[in-house]
Design a protein around this motif. Structure first.
Motif, short mmCIF file in Angstrom:
data_model
loop_
_atom_site.label_atom_id
_atom_site.label_comp_id
_atom_site.label_asym_id
_atom_site.label_seq_id
_atom_site.Cartn_x
_atom_site.Cartn_y
_atom_site.Cartn_z
N ALA A 99 19.17 38.91 39.31
CA ALA A 99 18.74 39.37 40.04
C ALA A 99 18.80 38.58 41.32
O ALA A 99 19.48 38.76 42.31
N ARG A 100 19.80 37.25 40.95
CA ARG A 100 20.09 36.42 41.79
C ARG A 100 21.81 37.30 42.21
O ARG A 100 22.50 37.12 43.30
N ASN A 101 22.12 37.42 41.23
CA ASN A 101 23.82 38.04 41.54
C ASN A 101 23.46 39.72 42.37
O ASN A 101 24.52 40.62 43.18
N VAL A 102 22.82 40.78 41.55
CA VAL A 102 22.85 42.24 42.28
C VAL A 102 22.30 41.59 44.18
O VAL A 102 22.71 42.01 44.70
N LEU A 103 21.62 40.49 44.25
CA LEU A 103 21.24 40.03 45.86
C LEU A 103 22.69 39.69 46.40
O LEU A 103 22.44 40.15 47.94
N VAL A 143 18.13 30.76 43.20
CA VAL A 143 16.65 30.75 42.46
C VAL A 143 17.19 30.01 41.43
O VAL A 143 18.51 29.82 40.26
N ASP A 144 16.55 28.61 41.17
CA ASP A 144 16.62 28.03 40.05
C ASP A 144 16.48 28.88 38.37
O ASP A 144 15.46 29.73 38.25
N GLU A 145 16.79 28.44 38.10
CA GLU A 145 17.42 29.15 36.25
C GLU A 145 15.95 28.41 35.68
O GLU A 145 15.34 27.10 35.43
N ASP A 146 15.13 29.22 35.16
CA ASP A 146 13.59 28.86 33.91
C ASP A 146 14.28 28.10 32.81
O ASP A 146 15.09 28.56 31.87
N GLU A 147 13.54 26.90 32.69
CA GLU A 147 13.41 26.02 31.65
C GLU A 147 13.38 27.15 30.28
O GLU A 147 13.78 26.60 29.30
#
Length: 599
Positions: A389-393, A470-474
């Motif tokens: 999602a971050r790269n798409v944005l 956006v932080d990565e989920d653990e």
């Protein structure tokens, strides 16, 4: 774990002395820290001798704590405190007559020297693949002398097969002499061609705060003389010298059940790693250590990570910071807020450092247009919805800017604004009528200088608040690959990962071009101005056809003149040094305010 000292006046000269040293640590509650058995030989220095006296061939003795099944991360951590004495430069050239048992798939080569591992890029299966990649290994006093080389075949995401191996004995390699190896793989399954050079290394050290090398006026002057402009064309690979004072950390996370931590600090510059000692049961440790690194690329980033020592278990993460070398202000003490493991958000605590870097700008500029050093082999990337999602944005942001520019140009043709369209028409006619190629780099110079003036005047800020991160989920990081899934699901997952990485590369490429012109890294923008000015002068006095002719001749004859040269693109190599917007956020300094410290 502890320390011990030896009084050299008690050591006999030119004799191997067997010593048993009891370890002690004033910060530890342990009464018995163990002992270290070592052989010491004190000899007079022999002038220009490089290797000096050789030790008698004895079996090395080592004492390790239980737990041979420690994780690879802990194994690397135990190695980080060592100082390397030489570096091994390996250039993978090509393969010859490699087996092609199946159609499709990919080939890659793995190099291993102790705990250091490199993996080449994947190459489609052909009999004579051309890699032309360079790798650098650090060689320690107690590291193995055997360089292991393996050829692997990869089918899909999971299936990997070793096609052959070979070994190189580094103890037989002379210093500073490049040697060509054509090793036949075991079972006669083809050959690998690579170059190998063994070089001595200087500039790496660990010392106490009272013995900082650059605090000595004579040593500082020696380093300044070594990297002065007069010596720019000597030892081009030696770009600079970095000194890091790791002073203290405050308000760290409590990783143990007793509400304390056992923190130690790891410093990474490229593939070079050093670490401090562990301070036990303390959330506000003071290390007061000085580390020095040889700088091979001024665009490297110093990563300082604080970990919790858990003995036989893998260390727990407490926080980290990333500091680009070009952002270092000489001799200035800074207190930086610790960040999370992905450098995307703040963690608890801060660290106080004092940084000093000396480098030669000419060598640094030449190194900028050469391929960047590869990192150690990393695990296969995993799918992350938030990363996608971050790269798409990011791609959408770049595409939106391009669309707005095209709409602006289109509006000029449609005469939506008479004044703007008339001005654009006059500029177009004059430019086309008087066009010369030297105007192109000149225009780029003016564009960079305009952005510089806007930044200096405050009209354009370099705020990073609007950058999407956006932080990565653990859960994404700890997610393990499940067994028994259908091959179709793996194929879909691999496609999504490829799309995710492709979007990231496209976004990085566009953002790096933008950041070259907006002075995100003043050194790179200044270097771009210099290159464009030189290009302006050359294209002004020399006809374009001659420049293109010389470029073509150089490209066609490059392999004839140097058959083992590494293919590169100077422009792309330059752009890899320019940080993307995400990297600007990761490398940004978040300092602790004085008010917060007082509270």
């Amino acid at each position: 774990m502890g320390s011990a000292s030896v009084l050299l006046s008690d050591v006999e000269i030119d004799k191997v002395n067997e010593l048993c040293l009891a370890l002690d640590d004033p910060n530890s509650l342990e009464e018995d820290m163990g002992v270290v058995l070592m052989d010491m030989r004190l000899s007079l220095r022999d002038g220009d001798g490089k290797r000096g006296h050789r030790w008698p061939q004895k079996r090395k003795r080592s004492f390790r704590s239980a737990g041979s099944s420690q994780s690879f991360r802990l194994s690397e951590t135990l190695k980080k405190s060592q100082l390397w004495t030489s570096v091994v430069l390996v250039t993978l050239v090509q393969g010859q007559d490699l087996p092609l048992d199946t159609q499709g798939g990919q080939l890659f080569v793995r190099f291993k020297l102790g705990e250091q591992r490199y993996k080449s890029k994947n190459h489609c299966k052909v009999a004579n693949p051309q890699w032309r990649e360079r790798f650098t290994f650090n060689q320690f006093l107690d590291s193995p002398e055997i360089l292991e080389v393996e050829l692997w075949s990869k089918e899909g995401r999971r299936t990997e097969e070793c096609l052959g191996t070979c070994e190189v004995d580094l103890s037989r390699i002379p210093f500073d002499q490049r040697q060509l190896f054509t090793h036949t793989l075991d079972q006669g399954r083809g050959r690998l061609v690579f170059l190998l050079t063994l070089k001595t290394c200087s500039g790496v050290s660990i010392s106490d705060l009272c013995a900082a090398p650059l605090d000595e006026p004579q040593e500082r002057q020696n380093q300044l003389d070594n990297y002065c402009l007069k010596k720019s064309l000597k030892t081009l690979h030696d770009v600079g010298y970095l000194q890091v004072k790791v002073i203290k950390a405050t308000d760290l996370l409590a990783a143990d059940l007793n509400g304390k931590s056992d923190p130690f600090c790891v410093l990474e510059l490229g593939n070079d790693r050093l670490q401090t000692h562990t301070i036990y049961k303390n959330l506000n440790p003071e290390w007061n250590k000085v580390f020095t690194f040889p700088v091979k690329d001024i665009h490297d980033v110093l990563v300082v990570t604080i970990l919790d020592d858990d003995g036989d278990k893998a260390p727990d993460f407490l926080g980290k910071v990333a500091i680009p070398l070009l952002s270092i202000r000489r001799g200035q003490q800074v207190t930086l807020s610790l960040k999370k493991e992905d450098l995307g958000g703040l963690s608890k605590g801060s660290i106080t450092l004092e940084l000093d870097v000396i480098f030669n700008p000419v060598r640094a500029s030449i190194r900028t247009f050469q391929p960047r050093e590869r990192r150690f082999v990393e695990e296969n990337p995993k799918f992350s919805k938030k990363a996608l999602a971050r790269n798409v944005l990011r791609v959408q942001t770049m595409c939106r800017a391009i669309i707005l520019t095209l709409q602006y140009i289109k509006s000029c043709f449609q005469w939506e604004s008479v004044q703007r369209s008339l001005l654009a028409f006059l500029v177009f006619v004059v430019t086309v009528w008087y066009w010369e190629f030297y105007m192109l780099p000149l225009f780029l110079v003016l564009l960079i200088l305009r952005n510089y003036l806007w930044i200096r005047s405050g009209r354009v800020s370099q705020d990073l608040e609007n950058v999407v991160f956006v932080d990565e989920d653990e859960d994404d990081e700890k997610e393990s690959e499940r067994k028994g899934l259908m091959d179709k699901i793996h194929m879909v997952q691999e496609t999504i990962i490829m799309l995710q990485n492709l979007l990231g590369e496209i976004a990085c490429f566009g953002e790096r071009i933008k950041n070259t012109f907006n002075w995100s890294v003043p050194f790179l923008s200044s270097l771009a101005v210099l290159v464009f000015v030189i290009a302006t002068v050359l294209t002004y006095y020399i006809p374009l056809r001659y420049i293109v002719l010389l470029w073509g001749i150089n490209k066609f004859t490059k392999k004839l003149r140097n058959p083992y040269s590494i293919d590169n693109n100077e422009v792309l190599d330059f752009l890899t040094r320019v940080p993307s917007d995400v990297q600007k956020v990761q490398y940004s300094e978040m300092r602790v305010s004085r008010k917060k410290k007082i509270l």
